[in-house]
Design a protein around this motif. Sequence first.
Motif, PDB file in Angstrom:
ATOM      1  N   PHE A  65       9.033  10.791  53.935  1.00  0.00           N
ATOM      2  CA  PHE A  65      10.394  10.329  53.509  1.00  0.00           C
ATOM      3  C   PHE A  65      11.583  10.639  54.681  1.00  0.00           C
ATOM      4  CE2 PHE A  65      14.594  10.791  51.704  1.00  0.00           C
ATOM      5  CZ  PHE A  65      14.961   9.820  50.911  1.00  0.00           C
ATOM      6  N   SER A 103      10.481   8.821  57.873  1.00  0.00           N
ATOM      7  CA  SER A 103      10.644   7.183  57.871  1.00  0.00           C
ATOM      8  C   SER A 103      12.138   6.786  57.668  1.00  0.00           C
ATOM      9  CB  SER A 103       9.520   6.532  56.906  1.00  0.00           C
ATOM     10  OG  SER A 103       9.734   7.155  55.575  1.00  0.00           O
ATOM     11  N   ASN A 104      12.958   7.615  57.269  1.00  0.00           N
ATOM     12  CA  ASN A 104      14.267   7.552  56.858  1.00  0.00           C
ATOM     13  C   ASN A 104      15.290   7.806  58.007  1.00  0.00           C
ATOM     14  OD1 ASN A 104      14.774   5.843  54.216  1.00  0.00           O
ATOM     15  ND2 ASN A 104      12.950   7.240  53.609  1.00  0.00           N
ATOM     16  N   LYS A 122      18.540   6.270  58.761  1.00  0.00           N
ATOM     17  CA  LYS A 122      18.784   5.208  57.686  1.00  0.00           C
ATOM     18  C   LYS A 122      19.492   6.089  56.733  1.00  0.00           C
ATOM     19  CE  LYS A 122      14.510   2.630  58.841  1.00  0.00           C
ATOM     20  NZ  LYS A 122      13.258   2.480  58.185  1.00  0.00           N
ATOM     21  N   LEU A 123      18.704   7.187  56.154  1.00  0.00           N
ATOM     22  CA  LEU A 123      19.373   8.005  55.081  1.00  0.00           C
ATOM     23  C   LEU A 123      19.919   9.540  55.801  1.00  0.00           C
ATOM     24  CD1 LEU A 123      16.979   7.269  51.947  1.00  0.00           C
ATOM     25  CD2 LEU A 123      19.586   6.331  52.634  1.00  0.00           C
ATOM     26  N   TYR A 170      16.007  11.444  45.768  1.00  0.00           N
ATOM     27  CA  TYR A 170      14.614  11.865  46.161  1.00  0.00           C
ATOM     28  C   TYR A 170      13.928  12.716  44.979  1.00  0.00           C
ATOM     29  CZ  TYR A 170      10.770  13.817  48.575  1.00  0.00           C
ATOM     30  OH  TYR A 170       9.515  14.160  48.715  1.00  0.00           O
TER      31      TYR A 170
END
Length: 482
Positions: free
Chosen positions: A97, A100-101, A104-105, A371
């Motif tokens: 998580f 890969s983010n 982005k986040l 999350y």
Amino acid sequence: MELFFLYFFLGFLLFILLSLQIVFYKNKSIFFSANLPPGRTGWPLLGETLEFLSTGWRGHPEKFVYDRMVKYSQECFKTNILGEPVAIVCGATGNKFLFSNENKLVTAWWPDSVNKVFPTSLQTNSKEEAKKMRKLLPQFLKAEALQRYIGIMDTFAQRHFANEWENQKEICVFPLAKRYTFWLACRLFLSVEDPDHIARFAGPFHLLAAGIISIPIDFPGTPFNKAIKAAELIRKELKLIIKQRKIDLAEKKATPTQDILSHMLTITNENGQNMTEMDIADKILGLLIGGHDTASVVITFIVKYLAEFPHIYNAVYKEQMEIAKSKAPGELLKWEDIQKMKYSWNVACEVMRLTPPQQGAFREAMTEFTYAGFTIPKGWKLYWSAYSTHRDPKYFVDPEKFDPTRFEGNGPAPYTYVPFGGGPRMCPGKEYARLEILAFMHNVVKRFRWEKLLANEKIIVDPFPVPTKGLPIRLIPHNIDE
């Protein structure tokens, strides 16, 4: 006297109230946000920082994460570290998580201690500085570029063993490993190899490494204060090197592509401006830290585990001697030789699984998101820990066993083995570290067997894992005709 104590008490009370107000505003999401991850935030201001750091000091860095995973959640729990509300995400799912983010986040975050040790990051911010570094490094640290450095690494390893190990009956591995990786970094990043020159700023590096991730209390004697002073000493020496390189470039005594320092001095930004000397000094300082401490930790623990498992040593020795016997007298290692060191690298990988040099890293939430069913407020910090997967039997069968064959074939499942991080922020020096570690392994097993002098030497983490006595060993040189 009574009036003095009254004023003192009122002043102390005001300090406590202000501190609580700062904690409240900085952590107000803890009080008002619904569905936060379970956990505790500890003491005002300190939070659980001392527990987080002290588990490493006591030799059990995984305990902080493991205990809270059992008590609160296997996926995510909250805490407060270095004055910040933190959600610690766990397991391969958590690693995937975060990685890969990226951008982005979440985005990279470093504690205030890092920004204060590196002043140029205060002029922009540490995130922007990290982005600049990642644009500078690829052409020097990717595999294709590093191939031309393999011979230099082999030469330095040979010199290191001739000067520091041979004709010695007993040595301490960790300080010598640090010397090897630091001298090699100075040669490849700065083209500096004069022993006296390097010695002037080699000493402060362990102080800098120990204090850069610490409670940012700038009082004489604290690790943070020592780190700031050490960084200043190193930076002064780097500025002298930079000034001389400018002269050498102008007089054609140095080339723009000979190392990272020349590259930094000759490139310009989008406005046609060169980097300042302070900016270059800070970036080189960061590179030297990255190229010094983590690799020396891995090398030290390779020596430790090879001493503990003779059958593993024998397999490494066999592989390396096949390579050595294929070389002409005086011929240096080449890229093709490195590619043959598959088992040796599997050993190094297993060392990094059991003793990850990087314990984990922080991120910052760019926006509020959910999350694992929990709300992570904007501005909260997140932390991933290598220990949440590296020793979990769910991901590694018999996780306490030293078994290099785990890395054969496809190796571990994605996001379970993360000594170099992952995603866009995977350590850019991974390939550089692989080459210097394998050059060391090749040269050490050609020359010696060894025995540990302390059977159960304690390992602490501060902030990197280190043997408390430096890993003293007894050297057993190979017979010439062995």
